[in-house]
Design an enzyme around this catalytic site. Structure first.
Site, PDB file in Angstrom:
ATOM      1  N   ALA A  14       3.385  36.175 -17.340  1.00 22.83           N
ATOM      2  CA  ALA A  14       3.656  34.737 -17.437  1.00 22.83           C
ATOM      3  C   ALA A  14       4.456  34.223 -16.240  1.00 22.83           C
ATOM      4  CB  ALA A  14       4.390  34.446 -18.744  1.00 22.83           C
TER       5      ALA A  14
ATOM      6  N   ALA B 295       8.242  30.815 -19.218  1.00 21.99           N
ATOM      7  CA  ALA B 295       6.792  30.611 -19.303  1.00 21.99           C
ATOM      8  C   ALA B 295       6.234  31.554 -20.343  1.00 21.99           C
ATOM      9  CB  ALA B 295       6.149  30.894 -17.949  1.00 21.99           C
TER      10      ALA B 295
ATOM     11  N   LYS C 288      23.063  37.589 -15.793  1.00 21.63           N
ATOM     12  CA  LYS C 288      21.815  37.524 -16.567  1.00 21.63           C
ATOM     13  C   LYS C 288      21.701  38.752 -17.466  1.00 21.63           C
ATOM     14  CE  LYS C 288      17.741  35.957 -17.819  1.00 21.63           C
ATOM     15  NZ  LYS C 288      16.479  36.236 -17.247  1.00 21.63           N
TER      16      LYS C 288
ATOM     17  N   ASN D 214      20.899  38.985 -21.467  1.00 20.87           N
ATOM     18  CA  ASN D 214      19.814  39.797 -22.021  1.00 20.87           C
ATOM     19  C   ASN D 214      20.345  40.882 -22.970  1.00 20.87           C
ATOM     20  OD1 ASN D 214      18.069  39.389 -18.957  1.00 20.87           O
ATOM     21  ND2 ASN D 214      17.415  38.563 -20.898  1.00 20.87           N
TER      22      ASN D 214
ATOM     23  N   ASN E  71      18.346  39.741 -26.265  1.00 19.04           N
ATOM     24  CA  ASN E  71      17.060  40.439 -26.406  1.00 19.04           C
ATOM     25  C   ASN E  71      17.019  41.452 -27.548  1.00 19.04           C
ATOM     26  OD1 ASN E  71      16.882  38.879 -24.078  1.00 19.04           O
ATOM     27  ND2 ASN E  71      15.382  40.227 -23.143  1.00 19.04           N
TER      28      ASN E  71
ATOM     29  N   GLU F 256      12.015  46.410 -22.195  1.00 22.08           N
ATOM     30  CA  GLU F 256      12.830  46.624 -20.988  1.00 22.08           C
ATOM     31  C   GLU F 256      14.229  47.138 -21.346  1.00 22.08           C
ATOM     32  OE1 GLU F 256      11.389  43.225 -17.978  1.00 22.08           O
ATOM     33  OE2 GLU F 256      11.943  42.472 -19.943  1.00 22.08           O
TER      34      GLU F 256
HETATM   35  O1  KPL Z   1      15.467  36.174 -20.409  1.00 23.34           O
HETATM   36  C1  KPL Z   1      15.266  35.989 -21.597  1.00 23.34           C
HETATM   37  C2  KPL Z   1      14.219  36.795 -22.234  1.00 23.34           C
HETATM   38  O2  KPL Z   1      13.631  36.391 -23.214  1.00 23.34           O
HETATM   39  O3  KPL Z   1      13.958  37.891 -21.703  1.00 23.34           O
HETATM   40  C3  KPL Z   1      16.141  35.048 -22.380  1.00 23.34           C
HETATM   41  C4  KPL Z   1      17.190  34.462 -21.455  1.00 23.34           C
HETATM   42  C5  KPL Z   1      16.797  35.770 -23.501  1.00 23.34           C
HETATM   43  C6  KPL Z   1      15.386  33.845 -22.890  1.00 23.34           C
HETATM   44  O4  KPL Z   1      14.554  34.134 -23.944  1.00 23.34           O
END
Ligand code: KPL
Length: 304
Positions: free
Chosen positions: A10, A128, A183, A187, A191, A265
């Site tokens: 995406a 996306a 970031k 995550n 996540n 991941e």
């Molecule tokens: O980066 C993201 C992901 O889904 O991997 C977040 C920031 C949690 C947004 O959904």
């Protein structure tokens, strides 16, 4: 510029459509297709930036890759080595390689595999998703940050403008590892929890997740501080809350990976945090438990 995008997920598709306005873009993918058609569409959140359009790209042309000034790698972290291995014979040594993926822990591999190329890392808050095979929908807008991780890569400030012209906002960073760590904190929090509870990001605002989110952020803050990026757990928690709110209606990438029984991941998210914590002898039990729980889920794919 001639640009090859390695990976047609995406995010790779979104950037390809945006860069195609000003540059020659091709895709490099695992299947050996020679063409790729992408229908780009907007969501309510992005309709002022993105209009629906159809783009036809060339794909997997070795001569195009050899002529590429820029190679943008958008595969998942665990696919980096394999993807670069396949493309490497055709990448010119002066081509700039920009790597954009969730998580951390691939930099050494990329530097070793492409010792002559200027290497840049990027992190994006653009969102996306692919409602169907040919379509990519731009579902959220957020900053993209880029910065070099090699001496030559450090001199490529002008890339900030190139990416900003394609899909704003975008900014060059003198030390990309700081935004990558920030970031990573987001995550680590969102996540695994959304994957384990099979919920949208917004549900993490419920009181039942409060203590766990605080503990995750506190552990990440301790490791970041030991790595030379001092930060308070409360500051990371605030950022996590902001993203939970801003992406409330979205399913995280790890939630989607688990739903479709794909490899996640986690080793490059919580797993990277755990590895760095170990190096500094810091206990991170909360992140360790989440890593373990996702690994258990992945193991169960094969039993179903
Ligand atoms: O980066 C993201 C992901 O889904 O991997 C977040 C920031 C949690 C947004 O959904």
């Amino acid at each position: 510029m001639n640009i090859t995008i390695i990976g047609a997920g995406a995010i790779g598709r979104l950037w390809g459509c945006k860069l195609a306005g000003k540059h020659n873009v091709q895709y490099w993918t695992r299947d050996h297709r020679r063409q790729l058609t992408i229908h780009l569409s907007a969501s309510e959140a992005t309709q002022h930036t993105t209009s629906s359009n159809t783009f036809d790209f060339e794909a997997n042309q070795e001569t195009f890759l050899a002529r590429s000034d820029l190679v943008l790698v958008t595969v998942k972290a665990f696919q980096i080595a394999g993807a670069i291995q396949a493309a490497r014979p055709h990448i010119a040594p002066q081509a700039t390689v920009v790597v954009m993926h969730n998580g951390m822990g691939s930099q050494q591999t990329v530097r070793e595999m492409l010792p002559d190329n200027p290497i840049v890392y990027a992190t994006t808050a653009q969102a996306a998703f692919r409602p169907s095979e040919d379509e990519v929908r731009h579902t959220g807008i957020g900053p993209t940050l880029l910065g070099g991780i090699t001496a030559q890569g450090n001199r490529l400030q002008q890339l900030g403008q190139l990416f900003d012209d394609a899909l704003s906002p975008c900014q060059w960073q003198d030390d990309i590892n700081l935004p990558l760590w920030r970031k990573l904190a987001i995550n680590c929090a969102i996540n695994p929890l959304t994957a384990l509870h099979n919920c949208k990001n917004g549900e993490l605002a419920l009181a039942q997740f409060d203590t766990e989110l605080t503990n995750i952020c506190q552990e990440v803050a301790e490791v970041m501080t030991a790595e030379g990026y001092p930060v308070a757990g409360s500051e990371l928690r605030q950022q996590v809350d902001t993203v939970i709110k801003a992406t409330a209606g979205n399913f995280s990438s790890m939630n989607q990976d688990v739903c479709h029984q794909r490899q996640t991941e986690i080793d490059y998210i919580s797993g990277y945090l755990i590895a760095r914590a170990k190096a500094h002898q810091i206990a991170v039990p909360c992140n360790q438990r989440l890593w373990q729980a996702i690994k258990e889920l992945e193991k169960q794919y094969h039993d179903q």
